[in-house]
Design a protein around this motif. Structure first.
Motif, mmCIF file in Angstrom:
data_model
loop_
_atom_site.group_PDB
_atom_site.id
_atom_site.type_symbol
_atom_site.label_atom_id
_atom_site.label_comp_id
_atom_site.label_asym_id
_atom_site.label_seq_id
_atom_site.Cartn_x
_atom_site.Cartn_y
_atom_site.Cartn_z
ATOM 1 N N ALA A 275 0.844 -1.204 0.000
ATOM 2 C CA ALA A 275 0.000 0.000 0.000
ATOM 3 C C ALA A 275 0.872 1.243 0.000
ATOM 4 N N GLU A 276 0.341 2.297 -0.592
ATOM 5 C CA GLU A 276 0.967 3.617 -0.524
ATOM 6 C C GLU A 276 0.009 4.570 0.189
ATOM 7 N N TYR A 277 0.559 5.390 1.091
ATOM 8 C CA TYR A 277 -0.260 6.329 1.835
ATOM 9 C C TYR A 277 0.552 7.599 2.101
ATOM 10 N N MET A 278 -0.144 8.664 2.437
ATOM 11 C CA MET A 278 0.500 9.947 2.692
ATOM 12 C C MET A 278 0.691 10.146 4.185
ATOM 13 N N GLU A 279 1.852 10.625 4.560
ATOM 14 C CA GLU A 279 2.168 10.929 5.953
ATOM 15 C C GLU A 279 3.009 12.188 5.986
ATOM 16 N N ASN A 280 2.460 13.274 6.573
ATOM 17 C CA ASN A 280 3.156 14.559 6.643
ATOM 18 C C ASN A 280 3.617 15.034 5.268
ATOM 19 N N GLY A 281 2.739 14.864 4.281
ATOM 20 C CA GLY A 281 3.031 15.335 2.941
ATOM 21 C C GLY A 281 3.937 14.442 2.127
ATOM 22 N N GLN A 282 4.346 13.322 2.687
ATOM 23 C CA GLN A 282 5.222 12.397 1.983
ATOM 24 C C GLN A 282 4.474 11.101 1.663
ATOM 25 N N THR A 283 4.840 10.494 0.504
ATOM 26 C CA THR A 283 4.262 9.206 0.139
ATOM 27 C C THR A 283 5.076 8.089 0.787
ATOM 28 N N ILE A 284 4.393 7.285 1.564
ATOM 29 C CA ILE A 284 5.045 6.170 2.272
ATOM 30 C C ILE A 284 4.549 4.869 1.664
ATOM 31 N N THR A 285 5.475 3.932 1.470
ATOM 32 C CA THR A 285 5.129 2.604 0.958
ATOM 33 C C THR A 285 5.208 1.588 2.088
ATOM 34 N N SER A 286 4.174 0.821 2.255
ATOM 35 C CA SER A 286 4.140 -0.191 3.321
ATOM 36 C C SER A 286 5.049 -1.366 2.983
ATOM 37 N N SER A 287 5.146 -2.259 3.910
ATOM 38 C CA SER A 287 5.809 -3.539 3.624
ATOM 39 C C SER A 287 4.974 -4.321 2.609
ATOM 40 N N THR A 288 5.571 -5.322 2.009
ATOM 41 C CA THR A 288 4.880 -6.173 1.026
ATOM 42 C C THR A 288 4.519 -7.498 1.670
ATOM 43 N N LYS A 289 3.312 -7.958 1.404
ATOM 44 C CA LYS A 289 2.889 -9.266 1.910
ATOM 45 C C LYS A 289 2.405 -10.131 0.758
ATOM 46 N N SER A 290 2.505 -11.434 0.971
ATOM 47 C CA SER A 290 2.128 -12.393 -0.061
ATOM 48 C C SER A 290 0.822 -13.086 0.303
ATOM 49 N N PHE A 291 0.082 -13.477 -0.710
ATOM 50 C CA PHE A 291 -1.086 -14.331 -0.536
ATOM 51 C C PHE A 291 -1.239 -15.161 -1.802
ATOM 52 N N SER A 292 -2.078 -16.163 -1.742
ATOM 53 C CA SER A 292 -2.252 -17.052 -2.893
ATOM 54 C C SER A 292 -3.728 -17.351 -3.105
ATOM 55 N N VAL A 293 -4.042 -17.741 -4.332
ATOM 56 C CA VAL A 293 -5.389 -18.156 -4.700
ATOM 57 C C VAL A 293 -5.287 -19.552 -5.298
ATOM 58 N N PHE A 294 -6.161 -20.452 -4.867
ATOM 59 C CA PHE A 294 -6.102 -21.828 -5.360
ATOM 60 C C PHE A 294 -7.472 -22.281 -5.850
ATOM 61 N N ILE A 295 -7.438 -23.255 -6.739
ATOM 62 C CA ILE A 295 -8.639 -23.937 -7.205
ATOM 63 C C ILE A 295 -8.571 -25.359 -6.671
ATOM 64 N N PRO A 296 -9.557 -25.811 -5.873
ATOM 65 C CA PRO A 296 -9.487 -27.161 -5.294
ATOM 66 C C PRO A 296 -9.370 -28.230 -6.369
ATOM 67 N N LYS A 297 -8.512 -29.199 -6.113
ATOM 68 C CA LYS A 297 -8.316 -30.334 -7.007
ATOM 69 C C LYS A 297 -8.817 -31.607 -6.328
ATOM 70 N N ARG A 298 -9.460 -32.444 -7.095
ATOM 71 C CA ARG A 298 -10.118 -33.620 -6.534
ATOM 72 C C ARG A 298 -9.148 -34.773 -6.317
ATOM 73 N N LYS A 299 -9.229 -35.376 -5.130
ATOM 74 C CA LYS A 299 -8.550 -36.634 -4.854
ATOM 75 C C LYS A 299 -9.597 -37.750 -4.895
ATOM 76 N N VAL A 300 -9.337 -38.757 -5.717
ATOM 77 C CA VAL A 300 -10.253 -39.887 -5.862
ATOM 78 C C VAL A 300 -9.983 -40.896 -4.755
ATOM 79 N N VAL A 301 -11.032 -41.318 -4.079
ATOM 80 C CA VAL A 301 -10.894 -42.303 -3.004
ATOM 81 C C VAL A 301 -10.923 -43.708 -3.598
ATOM 82 N N ILE A 302 -9.900 -44.493 -3.294
ATOM 83 C CA ILE A 302 -9.827 -45.903 -3.697
ATOM 84 C C ILE A 302 -9.831 -46.749 -2.427
ATOM 85 N N GLU A 303 -10.862 -47.561 -2.246
ATOM 86 C CA GLU A 303 -10.933 -48.448 -1.082
ATOM 87 C C GLU A 303 -10.688 -49.882 -1.528
#
Length: 439
Positions: A176-204
């Motif tokens: 994120a970028e934000y203003m503080e006392n007239g200056q542009t400050i950049t926050s730390s960077t964080k990671s996240f992920s997006v997944f699509i569930p994949k099927r596991k077939v049950v074998i008995e």
């Protein structure tokens, strides 16, 4: 006549004694849910709590049974044990705090001690399903959320507002970028992920150490393992009257009756309710089953598992998350398996030219049996999943006392979500003491 009565009574007593010993050594039943612990603090329990330098935080550990376990727990700050139940955060930086009580690990709390003009970036979902909304926050030194005053960038591209979702899976970074006392400050960077569930077939795999044709199904399953990681195998053993099986599952008959599985082993079920029929004598063919087409295909339900074994005490946390919400009749099945069990295996392929089990002996001495169903921690056919909204996590905890004849390091789990007709919708596999995230 009297002697016959005594003989019948003795046989009945012996049978009862055998059954009683079997039940004691191999207890089957639902787990006790009063096993988890929750860590809280007087600073708050949000995604990230902002602290001032030299601020002291007091922690509390509460069991799901309502008891206070703080004095009996060990609390760790950034994986370093602290004394007592409070800690003074004297250095700027990010911190994670957890508690452990008798081998049971709590949830994790996050704190950030800020420098002057710094704000703490928060991401409410570190691993999200496709189309799930992820909300970002930006906390000032007073703990106020100033997200509306900032511009957020995901993978270096500005976004509108402070939430984000993606229909595509992948890894992302946000700042994120934000203003503080007239200056542009950049926050730390964080990671996240997006997944699509994949099927596991049950074998008995319905099997037994006495079953000479059963290695045919082992060959087919091993061939599947080479071609896909998206299967969950459960070997369900049955004792023969003349050949006790060390992995005998006491309620195998209940499973056979429910799913129409006959006694002419080997037998195999796909996703619980579909028979995998041997096509060439005792051989099982993979290609005409549809297993490979299902394995790894996209689905809308995902399962996570976390387990901890401390001595004989096993705690298991199973989580379910739906993309479209649950359906009436959905159930959670939690099976405990054991691998590495050595026992002689009958082998009718010992003299079959070219067969993988040719020349292995009949029986194969000290054959290693894997994925044997030991116990159902849930009800045998599953525990009810209450109505669960899209992207909402449903969590259920189990506690189990592991019998002394199990080898703890060889234990694993297959966890399934099944529908009202007992069809497996998806499954997850995890080893003992492993945290398996949604995937």
């Amino acid at each position: 006549m009297r002697n016959q009565f005594i003989l019948k009574f003795s046989l009945l007593f012996a049978f009862i004694a055998i059954v009683a010993c079997s039940k004691k050594e191999d207890p089957i039943g639902a787990g006790n849910e009063n096993t988890s612990i929750v860590l809280t603090s007087d600073a708050g329990d949000g995604t990230v709590e902002v602290l001032a330098v030299d601020q002291t935080v007091t922690f509390r550990v509460t069991g799901s049974d309502g008891e206070d376990y703080t004095s009996s727990s060990i609390i760790y700050v950034n994986d370093t044990e602290i004394e007592g139940g409070s800690y003074t955060f004297s250095t700027i930086g990010e911190y994670t705090v957890k508690a452990i009580y008798q081998g049971i690990t709590s949830n994790m709390l996050s704190f950030q001690v800020l420098s002057e003009n710094e704000r703490a970036l928060t991401v409410d979902v570190a691993k999200a399903m496709r189309n799930q909304t992820i909300t970002f926050g930006l906390l000032d030194s007073e703990g106020n959320n100033t997200a509306s005053e900032a511009i957020f960038y995901v993978n270096n591209n500005p976004i509108t507002g402070f939430s984000y979702s993606s229909a595509d899976e992948g890894n992302f970074e946000v700042y994120a970028e934000y203003m503080e006392n007239g200056q542009t400050i950049t926050s730390s960077t964080k990671s996240f992920s997006v997944f699509i569930p994949k099927r596991k077939v049950v074998i008995e795999d319905y099997t037994g150490t006495w079953c000479g044709f059963c290695p045919a199904l082992v060959v087919a399953i091993d061939s599947l393992r080479v071609r896909t990681d998206h299967i969950a195998v459960v070997a369900i053993h049955k004792t023969a009257s003349s050949h006790p099986d060390p992995l005998d599952f006491p309620r195998i008959t209940d499973l056979q009756q429910e799913f129409g599985v006959g006694n002419g082993f080997p037998k195999a079920q796909i996703n619980r309710t579909t028979s995998w029929v041997a096509r060439s004598g005792p051989e099982f063919i993979i290609e005409d089953t549809g297993i490979l087409a299902m394995a790894g295909s996209e689905t809308n339900v995902s399962i996570a598992i976390n387990s901890q074994l401390s001595g004989a005490d096993l705690t298991v946390e199973a989580k379910v998350k739906y993309e479209n919400g649950s359906q009436a009749g959905d159930k959670l099945v939690v099976y405990l398996l054991e691998s590495g069990v050595a026992a002689d295996q009958a082998n009718y392929f010992n003299e079959t030219p070219g067969h993988p089990f040719e020349g292995k002996g009949n029986p194969i001495e000290d054959y290693i049996h894997n994925d044997g169903l030991r116990n159902s921690l849930s009800a045998l056919f599953g525990d009810n999943i209450p109505e669960t909204q899209p992207f909402q996590e449903f969590t259920k905890n189990y506690n189990f006392s592991v019998p002394s004849n199990y080898v703890g390091n060889n234990l694993s789990f297959v966890v399934m979500v099944v529908d009202s007709e007992n069809n497996a919708k998806n499954a997850q596999v995890a080893h003992i003491n492993e945290t398996k995230d949604f995937e």
